[in-house]
Design an enzyme around this catalytic site. Structure first.
Site, PDB file in Angstrom:
ATOM      1  N   SER A 126      15.515  21.279 -16.417  1.00  0.00           N
ATOM      2  CA  SER A 126      14.327  22.047 -16.782  1.00  0.00           C
ATOM      3  C   SER A 126      14.777  23.337 -17.445  1.00  0.00           C
ATOM      4  CB  SER A 126      13.524  22.363 -15.516  1.00  0.00           C
ATOM      5  OG  SER A 126      12.709  23.497 -15.727  1.00  0.00           O
TER       6      SER A 126
ATOM      7  N   GLU B 155      10.190   8.073 -16.854  1.00  0.00           N
ATOM      8  CA  GLU B 155       8.840   8.581 -17.141  1.00  0.00           C
ATOM      9  C   GLU B 155       8.384   8.175 -18.544  1.00  0.00           C
ATOM     10  OE1 GLU B 155       8.203  12.826 -15.583  1.00  0.00           O
ATOM     11  OE2 GLU B 155      10.364  12.577 -15.622  1.00  0.00           O
TER      12      GLU B 155
ATOM     13  N   HIS C 202       0.833  -1.233   0.000  1.00  0.00           N
ATOM     14  CA  HIS C 202       0.000   0.000   0.000  1.00  0.00           C
ATOM     15  C   HIS C 202       0.855   1.266   0.000  1.00  0.00           C
ATOM     16  CE1 HIS C 202      -3.244  -2.774   1.257  1.00  0.00           C
ATOM     17  NE2 HIS C 202      -2.323  -3.255   2.074  1.00  0.00           N
TER      18      HIS C 202
ATOM     19  N   LYS D  64      16.419  21.266 -11.224  1.00  0.00           N
ATOM     20  CA  LYS D  64      15.804  20.007 -11.672  1.00  0.00           C
ATOM     21  C   LYS D  64      16.789  19.016 -12.273  1.00  0.00           C
ATOM     22  CE  LYS D  64      11.324  20.267 -11.080  1.00  0.00           C
ATOM     23  NZ  LYS D  64      10.562  19.686 -12.150  1.00  0.00           N
TER      24      LYS D  64
END
Ligand code: ARG
Length: 482
Positions: free
Chosen positions: A285, A298, A164, A291
């Site tokens: 970024s 992804e 979980h 970043k």
């Protein structure tokens, strides 16, 4: 209706060869199936050899055809082969060019053959080749995972295992990496099964009923290295389940890859900070200088939807499709070639990330401490060493955890007085600290397949055997040289 101005004289047949612009644009598949040129040409070589064998072609004609096909292959590889959408597909392009190159003999190649069995043999050969390629690449990924899982560092790092997405129990990092290893290892099998489905030779089925020549399909089978001859000409040109099996193998692999990717993304966040990914595999970024984005993970996660969609795409295409060949089937190329390319990239990206990822053991451990991962072990110690019934032990440990949460501390840091306040069993330091040790917790999982040190060593041995078996696998990829 605008006329494309182009004629396809090759198979104009009963029509005059004029084709409307929309017929060309909607009908072409060459923009995709040029990628099948090696399979297509090799299938034609086998067909020409077979035609010579049964006396339809002379030795000289066969030799001219083979020479012409060799030239065409070289032209394609040199980027010297213009694609003409009005010629629709790879088969027509090759035959058209062959006739330009060698004249009359080229026109004989299509004897006893249809594009329907040609496209089928091309995709069968392709699925065999692509399955071998992706299966071998996943074997490499498994090598990398096993390598990382056998390093001293990953055997020693104890980190939270989750259910979980809540801290559940302490596990060794090596055990976690191996969990993914076994899933990928099963994926290799799935590609082997796709290759096996594609091991039926469809060539020789003609348009759908067979051909008016006593063709030698056994010769074709041997020349193209197929295990079997497709036993029914209608099934041979109508079925696409070899592609479905391949797309399924891609989809399950990507689904596994998306789960690893999701973990890399989470673990790479400031909140987890369990790992650092190599700079070369991340991006910055354009506006936020701090970043370092895990784009490859992804993209793998995102492409999983795309690859899954390709499987559903073809399943839906084939559903209720009447026998035998229907033009709908030309759409199979998109799903096949796209899933092949995307899955290949995902394997490469994941292998690079797993090889280069840096693990932060201290961070993993700290997180574990905050998550009360040893609560079950403490309850078990009350049962085994203090003869407390499990339900009562569960209750006492629950009360202690609540105490820790209220005081903003952990099981290993809560004061002796607070412990004793919950239960006198917890006042005994020696008993208590042994029970809440994170390493001890992991090593108590002595059951086969568990995270305990001995069980883990055994698992690593099993994984090495699996590795050897996967590496020794015979893929029987088709030999496309001639
Ligand atoms: N371009 C077609 C395909 O890729 C080849 C087979 C065409 N057959 C036909 N009967 N029109 O599926």
């Amino acid at each position: 209706m605008t006329d494309s101005g182009a004629k396809n004289q090759l198979w104009a047949g009963r029509s005059d060869g004029d084709v409307a612009d929309i017929t060309v644009r909607m009908g072409e598949s060459i923009s995709l199936d040029i990628q099948l040129y090696r399979e297509d040409i090799r299938g034609s070589v086998a067909h020409a050899r077979m035609l010579e064998g049964i006396g339809v072609l002379s030795a000289a004609e066969r030799a001219a055809i083979e020479g012409g096909l060799r030239t065409i292959k070289a032209e394609i590889e040199a980027g010297n082969f213009p694609l003409r959408p009005e010629l629709e597909d790879i088969h027509t392009h090759v035959e058209n060019r062959l006739t330009e190159l060698i004249g009359e003999a080229g026109k004989k190649l299509h004897t006893a053959r249809s594009r329907n069995d040609q496209v089928a043999v091309d995709t069968h050969l392709f699925v065999r080749r692509a399955s071998a390629e992706l299966g071998a690449a996943i074997t490499g990924l498994c090598d990398t995972l096993l390598e990382r899982a056998t390093q001293d560092q990953t055997r020693e790092i104890v980190l939270p295992g989750y259910t979980h997405l809540q801290v559940a129990q302490p596990i060794r990092l090596s055990h976690h990496l191996l969990a993914h290893f076994w899933a990928f290892s099963r994926d290799i099998n799935r590609f082997a099964r796709a290759a096996e489905t594609a091991n039926d030779l469809p060539l020789g089925s003609g348009a759908m009923a067979g051909v008016n020549y006593a063709t030698d399909r056994e010769f074709l089978r041997r020349d193209l290295g197929f295990a079997r001859i497709a036993p029914n000409s209608m099934d041979a040109v109508a079925s696409r389940d070899h592609i479905l099996d391949f797309l399924y193998a891609c989809t399950v692999f990507m689904t596994h890859a998306s789960r690893v990717s999701e973990e890399l993304i989470l673990w790479n966040s400031v909140e987890f900070a369990f790992i650092s990914l190599p700079d070369a595999l991340t991006t910055g970024s354009s506006i936020m200088p701090q970043k370092k984005n895990p784009d490859l993970a992804e993209l793998t996660r995102g492409k999983t939807g795309r690859v899954q969609g390709n499987l559903v795409n073809l399943l839906t295409n084939i559903k209720s499709l009447p026998l035998t060949y229907n033009r709908d089937l030309q759409e199979d190329r998109f799903a096949l070639l796209d899933s092949y390319a995307q899955t290949g990239m995902a394997i490469e990206a994941l292998t690079a990330m797993m090889a280069g990822v840096v693990f932060h053991g201290e961070r993993m451990r700290a997180s574990l401490d905050r998550g009360f991962a040893q609560a079950t072990d403490l309850a078990d110690a009350l049962v085994s060493e203090r003869d407390v019934p499990f339900r009562e032990a569960h209750h006492l440990v629950g009360a202690l955890v609540r105490e820790c949460v209220d005081a903003g501390t952990t099981l290993r840091k809560i004061s002796a007085a607070a412990r004793a306040g919950v239960s006198e069993y917890f006042a005994d330091d020696e008993f208590f600290f042994r029970a809440v040790s994170l390493e001890n917790s992991a090593d108590k999982k002595v059951s086969y397949g568990g995270t305990g040190r001995e069980a883990l060593n055994q698992q690593i041995e099993n994984a090495k055997h699996q590795r050897a078996a996967d590496r020794a696998r015979e893929w029987n990829a088709p030999d496309l040289e001639f």
